[in-house]
Design a protein around this motif. Structure first.
Motif, short mmCIF file in Angstrom:
data_model
loop_
_atom_site.label_atom_id
_atom_site.label_comp_id
_atom_site.label_asym_id
_atom_site.label_seq_id
_atom_site.Cartn_x
_atom_site.Cartn_y
_atom_site.Cartn_z
N ARG A 179 -30.00 2.14 -13.47
CA ARG A 179 -28.87 3.02 -13.19
C ARG A 179 -29.31 4.45 -13.51
O ARG A 179 -29.76 4.73 -14.63
CB ARG A 179 -27.67 2.62 -14.06
CG ARG A 179 -26.42 3.46 -13.86
CD ARG A 179 -25.35 3.04 -14.87
NE ARG A 179 -24.13 3.82 -14.74
CZ ARG A 179 -22.98 3.35 -14.26
NH1 ARG A 179 -22.91 2.08 -13.88
NH2 ARG A 179 -21.92 4.10 -14.18
N TYR A 180 -29.20 5.34 -12.52
CA TYR A 180 -29.54 6.75 -12.72
C TYR A 180 -28.27 7.53 -12.98
O TYR A 180 -27.29 7.42 -12.23
CB TYR A 180 -30.27 7.32 -11.51
CG TYR A 180 -31.71 6.88 -11.39
CD1 TYR A 180 -32.66 7.36 -12.29
CD2 TYR A 180 -32.11 5.98 -10.41
CE1 TYR A 180 -33.99 6.95 -12.20
CE2 TYR A 180 -33.44 5.58 -10.31
CZ TYR A 180 -34.37 6.07 -11.21
OH TYR A 180 -35.68 5.66 -11.11
N GLU A 181 -28.28 8.36 -14.02
CA GLU A 181 -27.09 9.10 -14.41
C GLU A 181 -27.44 10.53 -14.79
O GLU A 181 -28.44 10.78 -15.48
CB GLU A 181 -26.41 8.43 -15.62
CG GLU A 181 -25.94 7.02 -15.36
CD GLU A 181 -25.47 6.32 -16.62
OE1 GLU A 181 -24.49 5.56 -16.54
OE2 GLU A 181 -26.09 6.54 -17.69
N ALA A 182 -26.62 11.47 -14.35
CA ALA A 182 -26.72 12.85 -14.82
C ALA A 182 -26.06 12.92 -16.19
O ALA A 182 -24.95 12.42 -16.39
CB ALA A 182 -26.01 13.79 -13.84
N VAL A 183 -26.75 13.52 -17.16
CA VAL A 183 -26.22 13.64 -18.52
C VAL A 183 -26.52 15.03 -19.06
O VAL A 183 -27.38 15.75 -18.56
CB VAL A 183 -26.82 12.57 -19.47
CG1 VAL A 183 -26.53 11.17 -18.96
CG2 VAL A 183 -28.31 12.77 -19.65
N ASN A 184 -25.80 15.39 -20.14
CA ASN A 184 -26.03 16.67 -20.81
C ASN A 184 -27.12 16.51 -21.86
O ASN A 184 -26.95 15.78 -22.84
CB ASN A 184 -24.75 17.15 -21.49
CG ASN A 184 -23.63 17.46 -20.51
OD1 ASN A 184 -22.57 16.87 -20.55
ND2 ASN A 184 -23.89 18.41 -19.63
N THR A 231 -28.94 26.98 -11.80
CA THR A 231 -29.44 26.21 -10.65
C THR A 231 -30.11 24.90 -11.03
O THR A 231 -29.85 23.87 -10.39
CB THR A 231 -30.38 27.09 -9.81
OG1 THR A 231 -29.67 28.25 -9.39
CG2 THR A 231 -30.89 26.34 -8.60
N PRO A 232 -31.00 24.86 -12.05
CA PRO A 232 -31.62 23.57 -12.37
C PRO A 232 -30.60 22.48 -12.70
O PRO A 232 -30.79 21.32 -12.34
CB PRO A 232 -32.51 23.89 -13.57
CG PRO A 232 -32.82 25.34 -13.43
CD PRO A 232 -31.57 25.95 -12.87
N GLY A 233 -29.50 22.86 -13.38
CA GLY A 233 -28.47 21.87 -13.68
C GLY A 233 -27.78 21.36 -12.43
O GLY A 233 -27.51 20.16 -12.30
N PHE A 234 -27.49 22.28 -11.50
CA PHE A 234 -26.91 21.85 -10.22
C PHE A 234 -27.88 20.94 -9.47
O PHE A 234 -27.46 19.93 -8.87
CB PHE A 234 -26.57 23.08 -9.36
CG PHE A 234 -25.23 23.67 -9.62
CD1 PHE A 234 -24.09 23.14 -9.05
CD2 PHE A 234 -25.09 24.76 -10.46
CE1 PHE A 234 -22.84 23.69 -9.28
CE2 PHE A 234 -23.84 25.31 -10.72
CZ PHE A 234 -22.71 24.78 -10.13
N VAL A 235 -29.14 21.30 -9.49
CA VAL A 235 -30.15 20.48 -8.80
C VAL A 235 -30.13 19.06 -9.35
O VAL A 235 -30.14 18.08 -8.58
CB VAL A 235 -31.56 21.10 -8.96
CG1 VAL A 235 -32.64 20.11 -8.52
CG2 VAL A 235 -31.67 22.38 -8.14
N MET A 236 -30.09 18.92 -10.67
CA MET A 236 -30.16 17.58 -11.25
C MET A 236 -28.88 16.78 -11.03
O MET A 236 -28.93 15.56 -10.82
CB MET A 236 -30.50 17.67 -12.74
CG MET A 236 -31.88 18.29 -13.01
SD MET A 236 -33.22 17.53 -12.04
CE MET A 236 -33.32 15.90 -12.78
N SER A 237 -27.72 17.44 -11.04
CA SER A 237 -26.48 16.73 -10.72
C SER A 237 -26.50 16.24 -9.28
O SER A 237 -26.11 15.11 -8.98
CB SER A 237 -25.27 17.64 -10.95
OG SER A 237 -25.05 17.85 -12.33
#
Length: 495
Positions: free
Chosen positions: A68-73, A119-125
Motif C-alpha cells: 500500500r502506497y501512502e502520502a504521509v507527513n 512543489t515537492p510536496g505537491f509532487v509526492m501527493s
C-alpha cells in the motif's frame, strides 16, 4: 529482540542501529541524507511541504500480502516507524536518464509551480495518487491535495496537472509500481521480533504482536504509546518534549484489522482512518464523510481510530459519532480484556477509564438497526483540514406510530469530554418525532452542557449550534427533499 531499524530508501536497503526514538523522517532526510527536496514548512502536519510516500505491507482480501502506497507527513512521523517499509522522496522520481516523471512533467507543462517551495510536496501527493488510482475525478483530486498548501501558484494549474498526468505515462508500467517485487523485498524484512532501538534510557520499542505489546506495557507503564504520531509528533516538534520510552503499535497486524463480525464491525485500534473509512462509510455514510474531513489525506494515512479515542480530546471527531452509534471499547491489560460502552471511557477532561499498563485494543461498532437514521455533523471554520468547534452525531429509531423509540445524541466540543445529551434524549423518548418535540428537546439541551469559550467559538455560539444541529437532524429525517443534502459544497446521498 532486534536492535536495528530496517527499511528501503527507494531501492536501497538501510539498516540503522543508533536511532533517536523521536527523530523525524524529515530531519533524517535533510540532516543525515542531505535530501533537501523534502521541505519543512509548518512542522505540524498541516502544510504538506514535507510530503513523502511510504510503501508498506498490508493484508489483501485473500489474506495475502500486498503493498500500500501512502502520502504521509515526514515532519511528524518518527523514522523508526518506517521499519519494514519503503520510503520514496521527490529525488526518486527522476528517471535513470534524468527524465522527469509524468507527475513532474504535468506540473511543468501546466505551470503548476511558482516559488517552488511547496512543489515537492505537491509532487509526492500527486505521485501517490498516480500510483494508486487511474484518472481520478476532480473531487478525488481535491481530497488528495487538501493537505498541500500553496500561497503563490494557485490551485487551478496544479489540478490541471493532476488531470493530465495520466496522459503522460503508464502508471501500471511505472518503475515504482512493481508491487509484487516490492512486496517480496518487504516480506523478507518482516519478522515477529520486538524492535528496540535507541540508546540508554531512551528507547523506541515496536512489538509485532498484541501479546508483545501487552507484555511491554506491563513492564513500561509510563511509556508513550504511539500509533500514527499525528498528535505525539507535535509534542516533539512544537513543545520540544523529550520522550523516554516510545511504544509503537504500527507493526502489530492484529491492531490494524477491520473485521465484520456479523452484527458489528470490529475496528482494530491501530487501523488508520484511511483503512477503516470504507467499511464504516458502507454502514454509516455520514460517518464516512466525517472521517473524510479529519485532517488531510497525509494525516488520515497515519492517524488511527484508536488513537483518536485514547487521546481523550474533547474535540476529537470520531468519539461523538461512535457514541451515537452505540460503540463499545475493548481494553487489554496483559492477557485480560474488558469491554465497556465508549461513553463510559471518558471520565473528565484529560482523564479516561484506562490504567497506565492498559491499552485500547479494538472498537466495536454495531451495525445500524433496520429503519434507524444516523447523521453526523462537523462545524469548523474551514471545510477541509480544520479542528471542530462543535461535532454532533445522532441516531434515531421510531416505533410504528412515529414516536421516538430510541435516540442517542452525542457532542464533542461542548464539554471536557465527548458526551451524550441525556436530558435532550429523555425529552424525546416516547414523544412524536415532531418539530414541537424537538424544540422541547432543544430547551432541555441547555441543561446538558456548559460549553467553554475559546478562540474557536464562544460558549453561546456552541450552545446555539448544538441546538440547531438537533433541529437540522429533525428536518433531514422528516423532509424527503433533504434526504439528499448538501455537505458544504458537496452532495452526499443517503440510502
Amino acid at each position: 529482540m532486534r536492535d536495528s531499524l530496517r527499511f528501503y530508501l527507494g531501492d536501497e536497503l538501510r539498516e540503522i542501529r543508533d536511532v533517536d526514538p523521536t527523530l523525524t523522517v524529515l530531519d533524517w532526510l535533510r540532516l543525515s541524507e542531505r535530501r533537501l527536496g523534502t521541505k519543512e514548512g509548518c512542522a505540524e502536519g498541516d502544510c504538506g511541504a514535507c510530503t513523502v510516500v511510504v510503501g508498506r505491507l498490508t493484508e489483501d482480501s485473500q489474506g495475502g500480502k500486498s503493498v500500500r502506497y501512502e502520502a504521509v507527513n515526514a515532519c511528524i512521523r518518527f523514522l523508526a516507524t518506517l521499519d519494514g517499509c519503503q520510503l520514496l522522496t521527490v529525488e526518486h522520481l527522476k528517471g535513470p536518464d534524468g527524465a522527469l516523471h509524468p507527475v513532474q512533467r504535468a506540473l511543468v507543462e501546466h505551470h503548476g509551480s511558482q516559488c517552488g517551495f511547496c512543489t515537492p510536496g505537491f509532487v509526492m501527493s500527486l505521485f501517490a495518487l498516480y500510483l494508486n488510482e487511474d484518472r481520478p475525478d476532480e473531487r478525488r483530486i481535491d481530497d488528495a491535495l487538501a493537505g498541500n498548501l500553496c500561497r503563490c501558484t494557485g490551485y487551478a494549474p496544479i489540478v490541471q496537472a493532476a488531470r493530465a498526468m495520466h496522459d503522460l505515462g503508464d502508471r501500471t508500467a511505472d518503475r515504482f509500481n512493481d508491487r509484487a517485487a516490492t512486496a517480496a523485498r518487504l516480506k523478507a524484512l518482516a519478522d515477529e521480533e520486538i524492535l528496540s532501538v535507541g540508546s540508554g534510557d531512551r528507547r523506541f520499542l515496536a512489538p509485532a504482536t498484541s501479546a508483545q505489546l501487552a507484555e511491554l506495557l506491563l513492564g513500561h507503564p509510563d511509556a508513550t504509546i504511539v500509533a500514527g504520531s499525528t498528535d505525539v509528533g507535535l509534542w516533539v516538534t512544537k513543545f520540544q518534549r523529550v520522550l523516554s520510552i516510545v511504544l509503537y503499535t504500527g507493526r502489530v497486524t492484529e491492531l490494524r484489522r477491520v473485521a465484520d463480525t456479523g452484527d458489528a464491525l470490529e475496528i482494530g485500534a491501530g487501523a488508520t482512518y484511511s483503512e477503516a473509512a470504507p467499511a464504516i462509510a458502507a454502514l454509516y455514510p455520514d460517518f464516512g464523510e466525517l472521517i473524510r474531513r479529519i485532517g488531510a489525506e497525509q494525516v488520515r494515512n497515519m492517524g488511527t481510530i484508536g488513537g483518536n479515542i485514547a487521546n481523550g480530546s474533547p474535540i476529537g471527531d470520531t468519539p461523538p459519532a461512535l457514541i451515537a452509534a452505540g460503540a463499545a471499547l475493548r481494553l487489554r491489560r496483559g492477557d485480560a480484556t474488558r469491554t465497556l460502552p465508549l461513553e463510559e471511557f471518558f471520565l473528565a477532561y484529560g482523564k479516561q477509564d484506562r490504567r497506565p499498563d492498559e491499552f485500547v485494543e479494538a472498537v466495536i461498532l454495531p451495525k445500524p438497526a433496520p429503519g434507524a437514521r444516523f447523521r453526523a455533523y462537523k462545524i469548523a471554520k474551514r471545510f477541509d483540514q480544520d479542528i471542530s468547534a462543535v461535532c454532533g452525531a445522532f441516531r434515531l429509531s421510531l416505533d410504528e406510530s412515529g414516536n421516538v423509540a430510541g435516540i442517542r445524541i452525542a457532542f464533542g466540543g461542548m464539554a471536557g469530554v465527548p458526551k451524550r445529551a441525556a436530558g435532550a434524549e429523555a425529552a424525546l423518548i416516547g414523544q412524536p418525532w415532531s418539530e414541537a418535540s424537538v424544540h422541547a428537546a432543544m430547551a432541555a439541551l441547555k441543561a446538558d452542557f456548559t460549553p467553554l469559550s475559546d478562540w474557536r467559538a464562544s460558549a453561546g455560539y456552541r450552545a446555539e449550534v448544538a441546538a440547531n444541529l438537533l433541529l437540522r437532524f429533525h428536518v433531514e429525517t422528516t423532509d424527503p427533499a433533504t434526504e439528499t443534502r448538501l455537505v458544504g459544497d458537496r452532495r452526499l446521498a443517503h440510502a
